[in-house]
Design an enzyme around this catalytic site. Structure first.
Site, PDB file in Angstrom:
ATOM      1  N   HIS A  32     -10.199  -1.483  -1.711  1.00 33.61           N
ATOM      2  CA  HIS A  32      -9.023  -2.246  -1.302  1.00 33.61           C
ATOM      3  C   HIS A  32      -8.106  -2.543  -2.485  1.00 33.61           C
ATOM      4  O   HIS A  32      -6.881  -2.474  -2.365  1.00 33.61           O
ATOM      5  CB  HIS A  32      -9.472  -3.552  -0.652  1.00 33.61           C
ATOM      6  CG  HIS A  32      -8.354  -4.384  -0.124  1.00 33.61           C
ATOM      7  ND1 HIS A  32      -7.869  -4.258   1.154  1.00 33.61           N
ATOM      8  CD2 HIS A  32      -7.606  -5.361  -0.696  1.00 33.61           C
ATOM      9  CE1 HIS A  32      -6.889  -5.116   1.352  1.00 33.61           C
ATOM     10  NE2 HIS A  32      -6.709  -5.800   0.241  1.00 33.61           N
TER      11      HIS A  32
ATOM     12  N   HIS B  49      -4.853  -6.222   7.358  1.00 31.25           N
ATOM     13  CA  HIS B  49      -5.944  -7.203   7.377  1.00 31.25           C
ATOM     14  C   HIS B  49      -6.844  -6.853   8.551  1.00 31.25           C
ATOM     15  O   HIS B  49      -7.132  -7.680   9.419  1.00 31.25           O
ATOM     16  CB  HIS B  49      -5.399  -8.630   7.485  1.00 31.25           C
ATOM     17  CG  HIS B  49      -6.022  -9.563   6.491  1.00 31.25           C
ATOM     18  ND1 HIS B  49      -6.418 -10.839   6.784  1.00 31.25           N
ATOM     19  CD2 HIS B  49      -6.347  -9.379   5.187  1.00 31.25           C
ATOM     20  CE1 HIS B  49      -6.931 -11.413   5.711  1.00 31.25           C
ATOM     21  NE2 HIS B  49      -6.898 -10.549   4.726  1.00 31.25           N
TER      22      HIS B  49
END
Length: 753
Positions: free
Chosen positions: A55, A104
């Site tokens: 990420h 998200h």
């Protein structure tokens, strides 16, 4: 627990450490030891683990993302490009606009409300950190089958989280998408975009410069929520029962964020900040290492001065916590008192936690003991780079050979009518008002266009009417059939949606949602999509300014459809001249712009009527997209058209239905001689739009299209209270409205119970 200090780590090289549990590979751990010349301390291991996660480090995607820089088109508008919190473009009159989209996804599956809410909060802080006032948000969403029980768990929570956080912040939600497909079952995509506005001179960057300048942490206290979120959640493939590890999802407080926004804008206004960074993924580990890495010196942090919600947190947990509503600022010593005064005025906790040093190390202390001593670039910007193996999947040829054009077609007007109603009432084509009505679209009073319009539009300057339009698009079905073309179609549609409203497209942000990078097939999809998007941006002259990569969107061996979501931002000189989608004046002429071909691969018709995915997606003609955009922008500016709507999912009949229902006016259509009624209504050929033209403007408009070489076919007239296709069928608007508007409430309203 015995505290691992730097000296103790040097003296005890044999101590076993939980590198695997923190998401690191053996070779990554060995490299950390090589960088440091010793084993890492517990705190250093925590920092490297989160910052070297997929990420944060983009370790599997960097080699492909570099194309966005290498192939970037020349752009006079680009002020800040890839590498900062968000890209910035010049929109004229001294104004700059910053925008970015991020994901998200996994947190929103685990805890839908907080996952989605903190997704909004995080992207808003990215925009704020650039020096801009956030002015609008958007949310491209993907869920599993609409009738699946888990969709009814996830979707209402996500929608409530987006609405709850954004509405409390007072930011209008002006657009996005909602798409359903079984491939997203267990892996919903919750992408969030924010737009901010500033003057050119107000741009701020994330760097720590100036020896002796103070490091100030301000905003919410640090708690135990979200610890390890980026390294564990976003870098893990779920199994059929969900994630194997469930770290706490971040918990958001929009009222605290609102105070943080106003406080930050005031310290910007008084020029109190040298550098600034928000605390999102990886928390303090990210903020301190990135600020130091991008600056001119080192940094010393006293971690025990960090205000805590939980006094039992260890140093490692404080460094990894992703508690929301926090920012980190670099402030000159003589400005610290004023900075703290402003924070106190806004009831925002602010603490000096360290200072910029003249060295080249990031040093962190805990009650006087050194627990971190690292070169900051190795943490923030020199993580692993993987050249993952990738290969075209064995099934790709068979998928493309399964041509949707060979599917059984309606053979009568009655069958056409029945399939039109099935299409417009299907979950993906039906009205999403049940969802979007939960968002405030008009707060702040500058919203000019909002969903279901082709793009959202915000007024920037009240005096001149200067505004910006933003659209997001992405069709995973197209990308599954051909990821190179699918990514280009996503850009083309978003570009076209911006132009349809009358704005000139300027720049791109993207959120690339794919399966596991350890799967060569998923990695091939990613590589092809990046190549396609970079090539298309070069042709259209729209540079990628930044974005996000979300990998490991996979349950077991089953990945989501490759889903590159592309956002395009455009500028319009005067928002009063924007073009809406609604047909509003009877007697106006309906023109179809562009070429219609027999292109049904990945189409809404093939999905709704035949539950089929196969063949090739529509062809992309980027030069035609540019020409169409120029025509739409010129026609809007010069008052030649009253309404416009792009053609994409569902083809002509879907666009026509939406324009008719939005304006409450019917339409009478004639099928062009060169087309049969079925292809005319359901083809999803790209590079097309419908417009309504006042009769007084017809000659001027058709002359412009003719001179520039854009096909413009008169297909009907705005008239009556039904959609009538001559010689085929007629459907009253009341019947269409019932079909179009009742599907989503019927499927999902019980999910709120």
């Amino acid at each position: 627990m015995t505290l691992d200090t730097v000296k103790h780590a040097s003296d005890t090289p044999e101590v076993e450490q939980p590198w695997a549990e923190l998401g690191l590979k053996r070779d990554e751990y060995d490299r950390i030891r090589e960088i440091l010349g010793r084993r890492p301390t517990g705190a250093e291991l925590a920092m490297y683990s989160v910052m070297w996660s997929e990420h944060c480090s983009y370790k599997s995607s960097k080699v492909h993302l570099k194309q966005f820089g290498e192939k970037a088109p020349e752009s006079d508008a680009l002020l800040v490009g890839i590498g900062e919190n968000a890209g910035v473009v010049d929109v004229g009159q001294g104004y700059a606009v910053t925008f970015k989209v991020e994901s998200h996804n996994h947190p929103s599956y685990i805890e839908p409300y907080q996952g989605a809410a903190t997704g909004v909060g995080g992207i808003v802080r990215d925009i704020l950190a650039m020096g801009a006032r956030p002015v609008a948000v958007m949310d491209p969403l993907r869920f599993g089958a609409p009738d699946h029980p888990d969709t009814k768990r996830v979707l209402p929570g996500v929608v409530a989280g987006i609405g709850g956080y954004g509405n409390c912040l007072g930011l209008p939600n002006i657009g996005g998408e909602v798409v359903f497909d079984p491939c997203y079952q267990g892996n919903p995509l919750v992408n969030a975009l924010c737009v901010g506005v500033m003057r050119h001179e107000d741009i701020h960057l994330a760097k720590a410069s100036g020896t002796g300048n103070k490091v100030i942490l301000y905003g919410a206290r640090t708690g135990g929520d979200g610890i390890g979120g980026v390294s564990v959640l976003a870098s893990e493939t779920f199994d059929e029962t969900g994630p194997a590890k469930r770290p706490a999802v971040q918990v958001g407080d929009p009222f605290q964020e609102k105070l943080l926004i106003e406080c930050t804008l005031e310290v910007f206004k008084e020029n109190l900040v040298v550098g600034i960074q928000d605390l999102g993924g990886a928390g303090l580990s990210c903020a301190t290492s990135e600020l130091a890495s991008a600056g001119s010196g080192g940094m010393r942090i006293d971690l025990d001065t960090v205000p805590l919600r939980d006094s039992t947190l260890s140093p490692e947990e404080i460094l990894m916590s992703e508690s929301q509503e926090r920012m980190c600022a670099i402030v000159e010593p003589d400005k610290v008192d004023r900075f703290l005064e402003i924070c106190e005025k806004w009831d925002v906790i602010a603490t000096v936690i360290g200072e910029v040093t003249d060295g080249d190390r990031l040093e962190i202390y805990w009650h006087g003991e050194q627990i971190v001593d690292v070169p900051p670039r190795t943490v923030a910007h020199e993580g692993p780079v993987y050249h993952r193996p990738y290969a075209r999947p064995e099934w790709q040829d068979a998928l493309q050979a399964d041509d949707a054009n060979r599917l059984p077609r309606p053979s009568s007007g009655a069958e056409l009518r029945e399939q039109v109603l099935r299409l417009v009432s299907s979950p993906n084509q039906a009205s999403k008002a049940w969802i979007t009505d939960q968002y405030d679209r008009y707060v702040l009073g500058n919203t000019v266009l909002a969903q279901p319009e082709d793009s959202g539009m915000i007024r920037i300057d009240e005096e001149t009417g200067l505004g910006v339009a933003v659209a997001t698009d992405g069709n995973g079905r197209y990308a599954k059939l051909d990821p190179y073309t699918g990514a280009q179609l996503a850009l083309a549609e978003s570009y076209r949606n911006v132009a349809t409203t009358g704005a000139k497209p300027l720049a791109v942000t993207d959120c690339l949602n794919f399966g596991s990078p350890e799967d060569p097939g998923a990695m091939w999809q990613f590589a092809e999509a990046c190549r396609g998007l970079a090539d298309a941006c070069q042709v259209l002259g729209t540079p990628v300014t930044g974005g996000n990569v979300s990998l490991y969107n996979q349950t077991g061996d089953t990945a989501i459809h490759p889903t590159p979501v592309v956002g395009v931002l455009g500028v319009i000189d005067d928002v009063s001249r924007r073009t809406p989608m609604a047909f509003s004046e009877e007697g106006q002429l309906i023109y179809l712009l562009g070429d219609t071909r027999e292109e049904l691969g990945g189409s809404a018709w093939s999905q709704v009527i035949h539950d089929h995915l196969g063949g090739m997606p529509p062809k992309v003609d980027l030069e035609r997209e540019r020409l169409l955009a120029e025509i739409l922008i010129s026609a809007s500016r010069d008052g030649m058209i009253d309404a416009a709507h792009d053609l994409s999912d569902g083809g002509l009949i879907q666009a026509l239905t939406e324009s008719c229902l939005k304006g409450g006016k019917g339409a009478r259509l004639i099928v062009p001689e060169e087309l049969d009624a079925f292809v005319f209504l359901f083809s999803e050929s790209a590079g097309r739009a419908i417009v309504s033209v006042p009769r007084s403007e017809e000659l001027r408009f058709t002359d412009m299209c003719g001179v520039r070489g854009l096909p413009a076919t008169r297909i009907g007239v705005v008239d009556g209270d039904a959609i009538e296709v001559q010689g085929q069928f007629s459907i009253p608007l009341a019947e269409l409205r019932e079909a179009h508007e009742t599907t989503i409430p019927a499927l999902l309203s019980d999910g709120l119970a």
